[in-house]
Design an enzyme around this catalytic site. Structure first.
Site, PDB file in Angstrom:
ATOM      1  N   LYS A 111       0.828  -1.211   0.000  1.00 15.53           N
ATOM      2  CA  LYS A 111       0.000   0.000   0.000  1.00 15.53           C
ATOM      3  C   LYS A 111       0.858   1.254   0.000  1.00 15.53           C
ATOM      4  CE  LYS A 111      -4.020  -2.236   1.960  1.00 15.53           C
ATOM      5  NZ  LYS A 111      -4.645  -2.570   3.244  1.00 15.53           N
ATOM      6  N   LYS A 194      -9.952 -14.518 -11.271  1.00 15.84           N
ATOM      7  CA  LYS A 194     -10.716 -14.238 -10.069  1.00 15.84           C
ATOM      8  C   LYS A 194     -11.693 -13.102 -10.316  1.00 15.84           C
ATOM      9  CE  LYS A 194      -9.834 -13.402  -5.225  1.00 15.84           C
ATOM     10  NZ  LYS A 194      -9.027 -12.523  -4.412  1.00 15.84           N
ATOM     11  N   LYS A 197     -13.790  -6.694  -8.507  1.00 18.50           N
ATOM     12  CA  LYS A 197     -14.272  -5.427  -9.057  1.00 18.50           C
ATOM     13  C   LYS A 197     -13.143  -4.436  -9.276  1.00 18.50           C
ATOM     14  CE  LYS A 197     -15.907  -4.021  -4.555  1.00 18.50           C
ATOM     15  NZ  LYS A 197     -16.613  -5.115  -3.932  1.00 18.50           N
TER      16      LYS A 197
END
Ligand code: TRP
Length: 331
Positions: A111, A194, A197
């Site tokens: 991140k 997979k 979204k």
């Protein structure tokens, strides 16, 4: 009875991948264990500091959970920020979490790379907040995906360190629980491995998609011009259609199209029509309940309120005991 705790970050609507991944197993677990399923809205703030979409997302996750079959009479369903004890335990655990281990955490490094302008302390201590979620209710098991295993190991480390420092056996060491064989991996309609979204919206079938939307999405799913030789290996996109069919259709239906594929007679249009119909048959009752729940905000707030009350019962006891053990007392 065992205690199970799991959280989900409210990032939007739930899709078939979420359903066949964790949700379906949560629905089973609520019958057998003392379950806490919560919506981790504070965790979302580490990457999305503005709460603007948060409320809608929280509501949507709660609606999808309830519509899919999580039962507030069986499991404790709550929103993380409704349980302020979470933040107190988080603070106390921060005192025994080391900078080095937090910096080494893979998700932190990921991140930090993705949002270099916002490497905030919340991001760094994300695993501490997650440990607080879990230790707050003395979880035995925490059902999580592989990407969360390291966070769970850290929760165990913090629990163990707490016990060591304060010479107590207070915290149980929670175990990451992998559903293993019960997990059905749902691929995307776009040929990806997979359903996700973040990769591609149109590759997802949401539980809240109206039947007509599902039909359109499935008919547009990636396929190819068909096999040229009998018993040919299936390319990924085609394998995906079969995987989806395996999840929602009758075994005979799957066998029929498999046979058609192996004998080079398959017509993907027919297969997709069937697949769309079977997905719709599966999601339709859930979809109907979603519409009902959407028109009943009072019921939703009652569910959230009751969940928060139940969660706070167990949480406030833990925080009281932890303060006592550390020696935090009021005059
Ligand atoms: N970090 C988890 C995720 O992104 C969500 C989460 C927050 C969680 N707190 C938790 C999961 C506690 C299990 C237990 O998927």
């Amino acid at each position: 009875m065992e205690t199970v705790v799991s959280g989900i970050r409210p990032t939007g609507l739930l899709h078939l991948g979420n359903y066949f991944g964790a949700l379906r197993n949560f629905i089973k677990m609520q019958e057998e264990a003392n379950c806490f399923f919560f919506i981790a809205d504070y965790h979302s703030l580490t990457t999305h500091p503005k709460g603007s979409e948060l409320n809608t997302n929280i509501k949507n996750v709660l609606i999808d959970y309830l519509a899919a079959g999580l039962d507030p009479d069986k499991a404790t369903l709550y929103v993380q920020s409704d349980v302020p004890e979470t933040t107190e335990l988080y603070l106390l655990l921060n005192m025994i979490a080391y900078l080095g281990e937090l910096e080494r955490c893979v998700s932190f490094k990921d991140k930090a790379r993705k949002q270099p302008d916002n490497v905030n302390a919340g991001l760094l201590t994300y695993p501490v907040l997650q440990a607080a979620d879990v230790l707050l209710h003395h979880a035995d098991k925490v059902p999580v995906g592989k990407d969360q295993q390291q966070h769970l190991e850290m929760a165990r480390d913090f629990a163990q360190r707490f016990n060591h420092i304060y010479e107590t056996e207070y915290f149980k060491l929670p175990v990451a629980y992998n559903f293993g064989n019960e997990l059905v991996k749902i691929p995307g309609l776009d040929g990806s491995l997979k359903m996700s979204k973040s990769d591609n919206e149109s590759s997802c079938v949401y539980l809240s998609d109206p039947p007509e939307t599902i039909r359109k999405k499935v008919m547009k799913a990636v396929s190819d011009s068909g096999p040229t030789e009998p018993n040919q290996e299936k390319p990924q996109a085609i394998e995906n259609l079969f995987q989806l069919m395996k999840a929602v259709s009758a075994p005979e239906t799957l066998n029929f199209f498999d046979e058609q594929y192996n004998t080079c007679q398959i017509r993907y249009g027919d297969m997709k029509k069937q697949l769309a119909a079977d997905i719709i048959a599966f999601t339709e009752p859930i979809y109907a309940r979603i519409l009902e729940l959407r028109s009943n905000p009072d019921y939703l707030s009652r569910v959230a309120q009751r969940g928060a009350e139940k969660a706070r019962e167990s949480a406030s006891k833990t925080v009281r005991e932890v303060r006592e053990i550390i020696g935090v007392r009021s005059l």
